[in-house]
Scaffold this active site. Structure first.
Site, PDB file in Angstrom:
ATOM      1  N   GLU A 151      -5.554   7.490 -12.018  1.00  0.00           N
ATOM      2  CA  GLU A 151      -5.790   8.941 -11.634  1.00  0.00           C
ATOM      3  C   GLU A 151      -6.178   9.582 -13.045  1.00  0.00           C
ATOM      4  O   GLU A 151      -7.056  10.436 -12.851  1.00  0.00           O
ATOM      5  CB  GLU A 151      -4.562   9.347 -10.858  1.00  0.00           C
ATOM      6  N   MET A 162      -4.125  10.770  -5.723  1.00  0.00           N
ATOM      7  CA  MET A 162      -5.450  11.463  -5.744  1.00  0.00           C
ATOM      8  C   MET A 162      -5.512  12.289  -6.842  1.00  0.00           C
ATOM      9  O   MET A 162      -4.890  13.137  -7.148  1.00  0.00           O
ATOM     10  CB  MET A 162      -5.314  12.263  -4.474  1.00  0.00           C
ATOM     11  N   GLU A 177     -15.151   4.881  -8.651  1.00  0.00           N
ATOM     12  CA  GLU A 177     -13.955   3.827  -8.226  1.00  0.00           C
ATOM     13  C   GLU A 177     -13.901   2.617  -9.105  1.00  0.00           C
ATOM     14  O   GLU A 177     -13.065   2.278  -9.617  1.00  0.00           O
ATOM     15  CB  GLU A 177     -13.575   3.558  -6.743  1.00  0.00           C
ATOM     16  N   HIS A 229      -9.545   9.080 -14.072  1.00  0.00           N
ATOM     17  CA  HIS A 229     -10.767   9.966 -13.115  1.00  0.00           C
ATOM     18  C   HIS A 229     -11.045  11.333 -13.826  1.00  0.00           C
ATOM     19  O   HIS A 229     -12.170  11.823 -13.565  1.00  0.00           O
ATOM     20  CB  HIS A 229     -10.158  10.136 -11.664  1.00  0.00           C
ATOM     21  N   GLU A 244     -10.107  14.334  -0.450  1.00  0.00           N
ATOM     22  CA  GLU A 244     -11.103  13.299  -0.592  1.00  0.00           C
ATOM     23  C   GLU A 244     -10.942  12.360   0.723  1.00  0.00           C
ATOM     24  O   GLU A 244     -10.009  12.003   1.301  1.00  0.00           O
ATOM     25  CB  GLU A 244     -10.722  12.340  -1.700  1.00  0.00           C
ATOM     26  N   ASN A 275      -7.266  15.010  -8.052  1.00  0.00           N
ATOM     27  CA  ASN A 275      -7.446  16.510  -8.024  1.00  0.00           C
ATOM     28  C   ASN A 275      -7.457  16.871  -9.433  1.00  0.00           C
ATOM     29  O   ASN A 275      -6.315  16.637 -10.182  1.00  0.00           O
ATOM     30  CB  ASN A 275      -6.432  17.253  -7.001  1.00  0.00           C
TER      31      ASN A 275
HETATM   32 ZN   LIG Z   1      -9.558   6.038  -7.867  1.00  0.00          ZN
END
Ligand SMILES: [Zn+2]
Length: 850
Positions: A291, A256, A313, A294, A122, A258
């Site tokens: 995370e 991150m 976000e 997400h 990203e 992922n």
């Molecule tokens: Zn984030």
């Protein structure tokens, strides 16, 4: 690439990609200087897209071969990708490229950190791995094979098969390329298990370097609590057999998300009582949760394009804030979030880098991972929830997950589910996404015959670069107190939609004292010319914990501003108000510690600038020192009592109750050090058995210009622990008094342990120094030169990290002509660097011209 040559990307230019990808198969043969990546992609025409040339992104790749349906092709290659003639119907694209992860210092794409391979894709890192439509609206299931001698080989999804020297992974959930991840290394796992509400068993692994596995317990525990919370509060279950987290030392950001393979800056995973502070533990808990959350808000539902970044976000920050509040204390969490919002987002919104929560153009998307997109994005969701109520919010979120699972969505989609679920028209509310700047709210009020009337006015800052702005929907949470401190109107949310608007309340016996914007119900600046007595009254009586704290905060700001401008001595009403809060043992110690904390020197500089003065950083520093001394002298007995009483019984625990006690105790220690020359802090340092106490004592000493012996001792004790050594650098760079800050920081940059290519280490020196306001703004300009020199050096190897830290200069217009000239010179010097990155070129250009 020079700034002028860089292309501006516009939201209004969005066009869907001409093909869909049914299947992605990747094979990696890892080697530090010559990794081979082969890809096999099944393309089918996208009926919803206009006809277009077949273009795949690709940067810094050596193409070995390319084929369509097995026939070799010769695509046309540029710096940014390739184009190729393709069949009209479905086809299979194959390519093989070579890349050199060991030479990748930008830490974007596939790179190496301490002998381990890892990825960061990203926003646009995947194009440095292979040729691909590297845009978030192209979603596909990935199968990945990794060939390497390294013992641990990981990718997204579920493990499919493995043998000596290879492993295969399959991710059944379609995802955009920015969520791709690969890790290969000599790693060990701390393993746990979670059973979802519907009975699915999930293996949890936290992968770290050998020797670090005893520092993963807290992260694992936070992960399990996050998974449970997302089921309980949002009804979201995890959807793979395994959830992997890997800790990496060299990482540009925090972490991150992922799919199924989160990659974390090791700073946000590794913790033990000896090496991590209470704040570190709290941040680890919040980032693990962020995370993980997400997985639904970002991965299952992603963004159509990068202009929609706040869709994932803002919402995910809002969710992690709710989670931390539930785990700890809602009032304390709210105050901490607002402190951060004001320190970073208000500052951004007020300067040349201001942009809407959903920007409309960018040159380099990496420059838009900002406080506005993240923190203001979360505030906008908080307002939406306040306006539609908890039930409306829950219905809208259910509809969002149901309607958009598997989609690459937009802000319009997001608002539509709220409109459909609640029947509200959100067209005016949408301005929060489109208009930059922080609205200012002011009011007048009057009282007559039992009727209290309050008239609000909203104004947007009128920077010349912004178009005229329309009134926004502002939820104003209001309470009224009568003169004896009783609440006569409990918190009521007023909905302001006009530029000026009045609200009236009848049947009151006496003129009430208003408590406005309770819980910080909207991200606005409240201009409130209350008297010191009125603020002291609210500090003593407000039933809303946020506004009670806010009253103390406003008082201390007023006091500091008057001290700077007129050399006045601290207001006794303020000192007495603090004493009253400290005496109130019913109040959470963490909360009392926040009431005692002064506004930052940057806050005071902004307050002065708002009133039309030119701030002098050194005068602000001196006033803050004087005020701390006065507070300590006035509250000495109480502080000594607290210091003695708040010692935590039993072994160290990072949970909120003990952390709050330590926080107030260390705040007391910091103030008392102003009176005893640091004797108590030196003893505290010597006795400390955890990092919170050790760092707290060292902070108290450095803040009064002492602590040389402790700095040396700390180094001897921790020189082999890279994360703890970051603290050693950070404390000195951030706290050294202004008369020797530049000298100390220059010496730190020459220290053999200043491994500047590591982003954490770089931030802990250069970033911390730019937050040391009086040192950074040294009248000689030496502070600016030092930061500019290092930003230029970093820009050559890691543009992302350098560009983000260039915001040190964003407030330049506040200062005097000499400082303005020095800063502009520093910015121009950066801009003239041969080979300047697109990232830095955009930032410096915006700051200089905005
Ligand atoms: Zn984030």
């Amino acid at each position: 690439m020079s700034e002028s040559a860089a292309q501006t990307i516009l939201l209004s230019d969005y066009t869907p990609f001409g093909w869909r990808i049914e299947k992605v198969e990747l094979t990696f043969t890892l080697s530090p200087k010559a990794t081979r990546v082969t890809s096999r992609l099944r393309f089918v025409p996208n009926p919803d897209a206009p006809k277009q040339v077949f273009f795949l992104h690709g940067e810094q790749l050596s193409l070995i071969r390319a084929a369509i349906d097995g026939q070799t092709v010769s695509p046309e290659i540029t710096d940014t990708g390739l184009t190729c003639a393709v069949p009209d119907g479905p086809f299979t694209w194959e390519s093989e490229v070579e890349i050199a992860p060991a030479e990748n210092t930008a830490l974007e794409g596939l790179y190496m950190s301490n002998g381990m391979y890892c990825t960061q894709c990203e926003a646009e890192g995947f194009r440095k791995i292979t040729y691909y439509p590297d845009r978030p609206d192209v979603m596909a299931p990935f199968s990945v094979r990794v060939d390497s001698d390294l013992p641990v080989l990981l990718s997204n999804g579920n493990p499919a098969a493995n043998g000596a020297g290879w492993a295969e992974w399959h991710d059944p959930w379609p995802k955009p390329a920015y969520l791709f991840a690969l890790v290969a290394g000599d790693l060990v796992a701390k393993t746990g298990a979670f059973t979802t509400a519907s009975g699915k068993k999930v293996t949890l692994n936290i992968w770290v370097r050998p020797g670090d596995q005893d520092k993963c317990d807290y992260a694992l525990d936070a992960l399990e609590r996050s998974m449970k919370w997302d089921e309980d509060v949002y009804g979201r279950e995890y959807d793979l057999d395994v959830f992997n987290i890997v800790a990496v030392d060299d990482f540009n950001m925090g972490a991150m998300e992922n799919k199924g393979l989160n990659i974390f800056n090791s700073k946000y995973v590794l913790a033990s009582p000896e090496t991590a502070t209470d704040d570190d533990f709290a941040r680890i808990e919040a980032i693990i949760a962020h995370e993980y959350f997400h997985n639904w808000t970002g991965n299952r539902i992603t963004c159509r394009d990068w202009f929609q970044l706040c869709l994932k976000e803002g919402l995910t920050v809002f969710r992690d804030q709710q989670f931390s509040g539930d785990m700890r204390s809602h009032p304390v969490k709210r105050i901490e979030d607002v402190l951060m919002l004001r320190a970073r987002q208000f500052r951004e919104d007020n300067g040349p880098l201001a942009h809407p929560v959903r920007p409309e153009s960018y040159v380099e998307i990496n420059n838009f991972y900002t406080a506005t997109v993240y923190e203001k994005g979360a505030e906008v969701i908080g307002m939406l929830k306040r306006l539609v109520g908890d039930d409306g919010y829950a219905r809208a979120l259910d509809l969002y997950f149901q309607r958009h699972d598997g989609d690459a969505a937009t802000i319009e989609d997001w608002l539509k589910v709220f409109e459909d679920a609640t029947g509200r028209d959100l067209s005016q509310f949408k301005r929060w996404y489109a208009q930059p700047g922080t609205p200012r709210l002011s009011f007048t009020d009057n009282f007559n015959n039992g009727r209290y009337e309050i008239n609000f006015k909203q104004e947007n800052q009128n920077r010349k670069s912004f178009p005229t702005k329309q009134p926004q929907v502002i939820p104003i949470a209001l309470g009224l107190l009568n003169p004896n401190g009783d609440e006569v109107l409990p918190t009521t949310v007023l909905e302001m939609t006009e530029a000026t608007q009045s609200f009236a309340f009848d049947g009151l016996a006496a003129r009430p004292i208003p408590s406005i914007l309770r819980g910080f119900s909207a991200p606005v600046i409240l201009d409130h010319d209350a008297s010191a007595d009125q603020r002291a009254f609210l500090l003593a009586h407000d039933t809303d914990p946020f506004n009670r704290w806010e009253a103390g905060r406003a008082l201390s700001k007023d006091v500091l501003v008057r001290m700077v401008l007129r050399g006045e001595s601290p207001d006794p009403a303020y000192l007495e108000g603090l004493a009253e809060v400290l005496r109130d043992n019913a109040l959470d110690p963490a909360y009392r510690a926040l009431v005692l904390r002064l506004p930052s020197e940057d806050d005071i500089a902004q307050a002065l600038a708002d009133q039309g003065h030119v701030p002098d950083p050194l005068a602000i520093y001196r006033a803050a020192q004087t005020l701390r001394h006065a507070i300590a002298a006035h509250l000495k007995d109480r502080l000594e009592l607290l210091y003695a009483d708040l010692l935590c019984p039993g072994p160290y625990s990072p949970e909120a109750t003990d952390a709050g006690r330590r926080s107030l105790r260390l705040t007391a220690l910091g103030l008392l050090s102003r009176l005893d020359g640091g004797a108590r802090a030196a003893a505290h340092y010597a006795a400390a058995d955890n990092m919170t106490d050790q760092q707290g004592a060292l902070t108290a000493l450095l803040a009064i210009g002492a602590g040389d012996a402790q700095v040396a001792a700390f180094y001897d004790q921790w020189q082999d622990d890279r994360l703890v050594m970051d603290k050693w650098f950070m404390l000195q760079a951030g706290l050294t008094p202004p008369d020797r800050a530049v000298r100390t920081v220059t010496a730190l940059t020459q220290h053999p342990d200043f491994d500047w290519k590591n982003p954490n280490r770089f931030r802990s020196v250069i970033g911390a120094f730019s937050g040391n306001a009086a040192g950074f703004h040294d009248p000689s300009g030496a502070g600016y030169d030092l930061v500019a020199d290092w930003l230029m050096k970093m820009d050559a190897v890691n543009p992302q990290t350098a560009a983000r830290m260039s915001t040190a200069f964003e407030t330049w217009r506040r200062y005097d002509a000499d400082r303005q000239g020095q800063i502009c010179e520093a910015l121009d010097r950066i801009r003239a660097r041969p080979g300047l990155s697109r990232d830095m070129g955009e930032m410096v250009g915006r700051m200089r011209n905005g």
